[in-house]
Write a protein that holds these residues in place. Structure first.
Motif, PDB file in Angstrom:
ATOM      1  N   VAL A 160      21.654   0.194 -19.320  1.00 52.60           N
ATOM      2  CA  VAL A 160      20.949   0.501 -18.077  1.00 52.60           C
ATOM      3  C   VAL A 160      20.052  -0.684 -17.718  1.00 52.60           C
ATOM      4  O   VAL A 160      19.213  -1.118 -18.520  1.00 52.60           O
ATOM      5  CB  VAL A 160      20.112   1.787 -18.202  1.00 52.60           C
ATOM      6  CG1 VAL A 160      19.374   2.074 -16.898  1.00 52.60           C
ATOM      7  CG2 VAL A 160      21.029   2.966 -18.554  1.00 52.60           C
ATOM      8  N   LEU A 161      20.240  -1.208 -16.519  1.00 54.80           N
ATOM      9  CA  LEU A 161      19.486  -2.360 -16.034  1.00 54.80           C
ATOM     10  C   LEU A 161      18.364  -1.882 -15.116  1.00 54.80           C
ATOM     11  O   LEU A 161      18.589  -1.042 -14.240  1.00 54.80           O
ATOM     12  CB  LEU A 161      20.405  -3.310 -15.254  1.00 54.80           C
ATOM     13  CG  LEU A 161      21.734  -3.696 -15.917  1.00 54.80           C
ATOM     14  CD1 LEU A 161      22.532  -4.603 -14.991  1.00 54.80           C
ATOM     15  CD2 LEU A 161      21.498  -4.367 -17.259  1.00 54.80           C
ATOM     16  N   LEU A 162      17.165  -2.423 -15.309  1.00 54.42           N
ATOM     17  CA  LEU A 162      16.006  -2.068 -14.480  1.00 54.42           C
ATOM     18  C   LEU A 162      15.506  -3.329 -13.781  1.00 54.42           C
ATOM     19  O   LEU A 162      14.542  -3.964 -14.213  1.00 54.42           O
ATOM     20  CB  LEU A 162      14.901  -1.471 -15.353  1.00 54.42           C
ATOM     21  CG  LEU A 162      15.280  -0.297 -16.261  1.00 54.42           C
ATOM     22  CD1 LEU A 162      14.116   0.076 -17.165  1.00 54.42           C
ATOM     23  CD2 LEU A 162      15.714   0.898 -15.434  1.00 54.42           C
ATOM     24  N   PRO A 163      16.144  -3.718 -12.685  1.00 54.87           N
ATOM     25  CA  PRO A 163      15.767  -4.965 -12.018  1.00 54.87           C
ATOM     26  C   PRO A 163      14.596  -4.795 -11.049  1.00 54.87           C
ATOM     27  O   PRO A 163      14.372  -3.711 -10.509  1.00 54.87           O
ATOM     28  CB  PRO A 163      17.039  -5.344 -11.245  1.00 54.87           C
ATOM     29  CG  PRO A 163      17.644  -4.013 -10.895  1.00 54.87           C
ATOM     30  CD  PRO A 163      17.337  -3.101 -12.065  1.00 54.87           C
ATOM     31  N   HIS A 164      13.873  -5.884 -10.831  1.00 54.37           N
ATOM     32  CA  HIS A 164      12.920  -5.932  -9.726  1.00 54.37           C
ATOM     33  C   HIS A 164      13.705  -6.038  -8.419  1.00 54.37           C
ATOM     34  O   HIS A 164      14.745  -6.699  -8.362  1.00 54.37           O
ATOM     35  CB  HIS A 164      11.999  -7.147  -9.858  1.00 54.37           C
ATOM     36  CG  HIS A 164      10.840  -6.932 -10.781  1.00 54.37           C
ATOM     37  ND1 HIS A 164       9.744  -6.177 -10.441  1.00 54.37           N
ATOM     38  CD2 HIS A 164      10.600  -7.390 -12.038  1.00 54.37           C
ATOM     39  CE1 HIS A 164       8.876  -6.173 -11.440  1.00 54.37           C
ATOM     40  NE2 HIS A 164       9.380  -6.891 -12.430  1.00 54.37           N
ATOM     41  N   GLN A 165      13.183  -5.430  -7.371  1.00 53.56           N
ATOM     42  CA  GLN A 165      13.858  -5.460  -6.076  1.00 53.56           C
ATOM     43  C   GLN A 165      13.125  -6.323  -5.054  1.00 53.56           C
ATOM     44  O   GLN A 165      13.532  -6.394  -3.895  1.00 53.56           O
ATOM     45  CB  GLN A 165      13.978  -4.032  -5.532  1.00 53.56           C
ATOM     46  CG  GLN A 165      14.874  -3.150  -6.382  1.00 53.56           C
ATOM     47  CD  GLN A 165      14.389  -1.727  -6.543  1.00 53.56           C
ATOM     48  OE1 GLN A 165      14.397  -1.191  -7.646  1.00 53.56           O
ATOM     49  NE2 GLN A 165      13.957  -1.106  -5.464  1.00 53.56           N
ATOM     50  N   THR A 166      12.050  -6.966  -5.486  1.00 49.85           N
ATOM     51  CA  THR A 166      11.282  -7.813  -4.569  1.00 49.85           C
ATOM     52  C   THR A 166      10.558  -8.890  -5.367  1.00 49.85           C
ATOM     53  O   THR A 166      10.111  -8.629  -6.488  1.00 49.85           O
ATOM     54  CB  THR A 166      10.261  -6.983  -3.774  1.00 49.85           C
ATOM     55  OG1 THR A 166       9.452  -7.854  -2.961  1.00 49.85           O
ATOM     56  CG2 THR A 166       9.361  -6.176  -4.693  1.00 49.85           C
ATOM     57  N   PRO A 167      10.436 -10.102  -4.818  1.00 49.65           N
ATOM     58  CA  PRO A 167       9.669 -11.147  -5.500  1.00 49.65           C
ATOM     59  C   PRO A 167       8.173 -11.012  -5.261  1.00 49.65           C
ATOM     60  O   PRO A 167       7.372 -11.684  -5.908  1.00 49.65           O
ATOM     61  CB  PRO A 167      10.214 -12.430  -4.873  1.00 49.65           C
ATOM     62  CG  PRO A 167      10.611 -12.016  -3.490  1.00 49.65           C
ATOM     63  CD  PRO A 167      11.114 -10.598  -3.622  1.00 49.65           C
ATOM     64  N   ASP A 168       7.797 -10.157  -4.337  1.00 55.02           N
ATOM     65  CA  ASP A 168       6.403  -9.957  -3.956  1.00 55.02           C
ATOM     66  C   ASP A 168       6.117  -8.463  -4.019  1.00 55.02           C
ATOM     67  O   ASP A 168       6.725  -7.676  -3.290  1.00 55.02           O
ATOM     68  CB  ASP A 168       6.160 -10.485  -2.533  1.00 55.02           C
ATOM     69  CG  ASP A 168       4.718 -10.302  -2.069  1.00 55.02           C
ATOM     70  OD1 ASP A 168       3.950  -9.601  -2.757  1.00 55.02           O
ATOM     71  OD2 ASP A 168       4.374 -10.842  -1.010  1.00 55.02           O
ATOM     72  N   ARG A 169       5.205  -8.043  -4.904  1.00 55.18           N
ATOM     73  CA  ARG A 169       4.960  -6.626  -5.122  1.00 55.18           C
ATOM     74  C   ARG A 169       4.544  -5.892  -3.848  1.00 55.18           C
ATOM     75  O   ARG A 169       4.681  -4.681  -3.746  1.00 55.18           O
ATOM     76  CB  ARG A 169       3.885  -6.430  -6.192  1.00 55.18           C
ATOM     77  CG  ARG A 169       4.215  -7.062  -7.535  1.00 55.18           C
ATOM     78  CD  ARG A 169       5.443  -6.447  -8.172  1.00 55.18           C
ATOM     79  NE  ARG A 169       5.828  -7.179  -9.366  1.00 55.18           N
ATOM     80  CZ  ARG A 169       6.760  -8.117  -9.412  1.00 55.18           C
ATOM     81  NH1 ARG A 169       7.429  -8.422  -8.313  1.00 55.18           N
ATOM     82  NH2 ARG A 169       7.060  -8.729 -10.538  1.00 55.18           N
ATOM     83  N   LEU A 170       4.019  -6.629  -2.853  1.00 61.21           N
ATOM     84  CA  LEU A 170       3.584  -5.997  -1.612  1.00 61.21           C
ATOM     85  C   LEU A 170       4.629  -6.098  -0.504  1.00 61.21           C
ATOM     86  O   LEU A 170       4.400  -5.638   0.613  1.00 61.21           O
ATOM     87  CB  LEU A 170       2.262  -6.622  -1.150  1.00 61.21           C
ATOM     88  CG  LEU A 170       1.096  -6.482  -2.133  1.00 61.21           C
ATOM     89  CD1 LEU A 170      -0.157  -7.146  -1.565  1.00 61.21           C
ATOM     90  CD2 LEU A 170       0.819  -5.018  -2.465  1.00 61.21           C
ATOM     91  N   LEU A 171       5.792  -6.689  -0.815  1.00 59.79           N
ATOM     92  CA  LEU A 171       6.867  -6.801   0.167  1.00 59.79           C
ATOM     93  C   LEU A 171       7.916  -5.727  -0.113  1.00 59.79           C
ATOM     94  O   LEU A 171       8.546  -5.722  -1.164  1.00 59.79           O
ATOM     95  CB  LEU A 171       7.518  -8.189   0.092  1.00 59.79           C
ATOM     96  CG  LEU A 171       8.762  -8.395   0.968  1.00 59.79           C
ATOM     97  CD1 LEU A 171       8.401  -8.290   2.454  1.00 59.79           C
ATOM     98  CD2 LEU A 171       9.420  -9.742   0.657  1.00 59.79           C
ATOM     99  N   ASP A 172       8.089  -4.832   0.817  1.00 54.86           N
ATOM    100  CA  ASP A 172       9.076  -3.764   0.693  1.00 54.86           C
ATOM    101  C   ASP A 172      10.411  -4.287   1.194  1.00 54.86           C
ATOM    102  O   ASP A 172      10.595  -4.529   2.389  1.00 54.86           O
ATOM    103  CB  ASP A 172       8.629  -2.553   1.513  1.00 54.86           C
ATOM    104  CG  ASP A 172       9.555  -1.361   1.341  1.00 54.86           C
ATOM    105  OD1 ASP A 172      10.477  -1.441   0.509  1.00 54.86           O
ATOM    106  OD2 ASP A 172       9.344  -0.343   2.031  1.00 54.86           O
ATOM    107  N   THR A 173      11.374  -4.472   0.297  1.00 55.40           N
ATOM    108  CA  THR A 173      12.685  -4.992   0.694  1.00 55.40           C
ATOM    109  C   THR A 173      13.714  -3.886   0.912  1.00 55.40           C
ATOM    110  O   THR A 173      14.714  -4.097   1.599  1.00 55.40           O
ATOM    111  CB  THR A 173      13.248  -5.931  -0.382  1.00 55.40           C
ATOM    112  OG1 THR A 173      13.545  -5.182  -1.576  1.00 55.40           O
ATOM    113  CG2 THR A 173      12.260  -7.049  -0.699  1.00 55.40           C
TER     114      THR A 173
END
Length: 335
Positions: A160-173
């Motif tokens: 199971v992979l748990l990737p980040h979905q944004t390089p900026d924690r305050l940027l909703d991608t």
């Protein structure tokens, strides 16, 4: 002591009370400048406590290192005999330009002599916004859920992979490619799988790859599965939505990145969806029901509704194990 822990917030509240009491005691005994300093101290401590509680609720920064912008790897979770292990890797994205740390769950079978000869199915688990992959570990207890379901035979050993979905924690991608900004869809659906196929013992065929996510991650899971049926065969949404809820910049939130629009106007792919929600979560239930009602063959859908829990970790913990079991049943086995 973590930045988003209840202990941290509790100590911050105690500091507010202590400074407030100090202000009341010293007010008649000190001069104007000292009074001003005490008032400022009360305001700063109150603001800090409020921000810490807001961060705890939104999971924007799960650690002090995250707040400071550090990319240091988190401490590995010590695995018990017969249980899965969490590892952390730096995953560059040559296609997207993103470069994020990713937490990976490796099942106990991965480390056995028999498992050394196998390649395992894969599920990408996507977090909500605000949030980070750490929420799966700390708030949703994903390791315990996976260990239990695999040990009981309700789920095959799965990476199971748990990737980040944004390089900026305050940027909703919303796991989308934003014009001139983060190329999150390319990272999650191309760079991360390419990296996993190269560095982990996993199956490479789409029949062995699935997606899941909660809240915004639920939208991500459904949207990516529908857009990339050549890469994924199933997706499970926990309180997901029919649309991204952001302005993408190219109007695609109204068309190709709107799940309801896709199902109405484009051919439906041969993938399977599991859609769960709480009956009292009006936003997610409305979108989830809309998506489920639009499904036509060869696309298939399974729905699950719990009576209450709202849009919360309580709801997602209740749906987590059934969603993973369902995904495993629809994915190819280790081979």
């Amino acid at each position: 002591m973590s930045i988003d822990g209840t202990t941290t917030v509790f100590l911050a509240v105690l500091l507010v009370l202590a400074v407030t009491v100090l202000l009341a005691v010293l007010w008649p005994r000190v001069r104007v400048l000292a009074r001003i300093a005490l008032v400022v101290a009360v305001l700063l401590s109150l603001t800090s406590a409020s921000l810490l509680e807001l961060n705890r609720l939104t999971e924007t920064y799960p650690s002090w290192d995250e707040l400071a912008g550090s990319t240091a790897a988190p401490a590995p979770r010590v695995a018990r005999p017969g249980h899965g292990r969490l590892e952390s890797y730096q995953v560059p994205g040559p296609a997207s330009g993103m470069n994020e740390r990713m937490t990976v769950y490796l099942p106990a079978a991965y480390f056995t002599p028999e498992g050394a000869k196998l390649r395992f199915p894969v599920i990408e688990a996507l977090h909500g916004y605000p949030g980070t992959p750490e929420a799966w570990v700390r708030r949703l207890n994903i390791v315990d859920h996976l260990d239990r379901e695999i040990a009981a035979g309700r789920m095959a050993p799965t990476v199971v992979l748990l990737p980040h979905q944004t390089p900026d924690r305050l940027l909703d991608t919303e796991c989308l490619n934003l014009p001139g900004k983060a190329q999150a869809e390319t990272y999650v659906a191309q760079d991360v799988p390419d990296w996993a196929r190269t560095h982990l013992r996993v199956r490479t065929d789409a029949a062995a790859w699935g997606l899941t996510g909660y809240s915004a991650g639920g939208y991500c899971a459904m949207n990516l599965a529908l857009k990339h049926p050549d890469r994924y065969s199933a997706a499970a949404s926990l309180s997901g939505y029919a649309d991204p809820g952001i302005k993408v910049g190219d109007e695609s939130e109204k068309t190709t990145n709107n799940i309801a629009w896709r199902l109405r106007h484009l051919p439906q792919p041969r993938v399977a969806l599991w859609i769960g929600w709480a009956a009292d979560d009006h936003g997610a239930s409305r979108g989830s029901r809309e998506v489920a009602g639009l499904v036509r063959p060869p696309l298939t859908v399974t729905t699950a509704v719990i009576p209450q829990g709202g849009h919360s970790h309580t709801t997602w913990r209740a749906m987590e194990a059934p969603a993973f079991d369902w995904l495993s049943a629809h994915l190819a086995r280790p081979a």
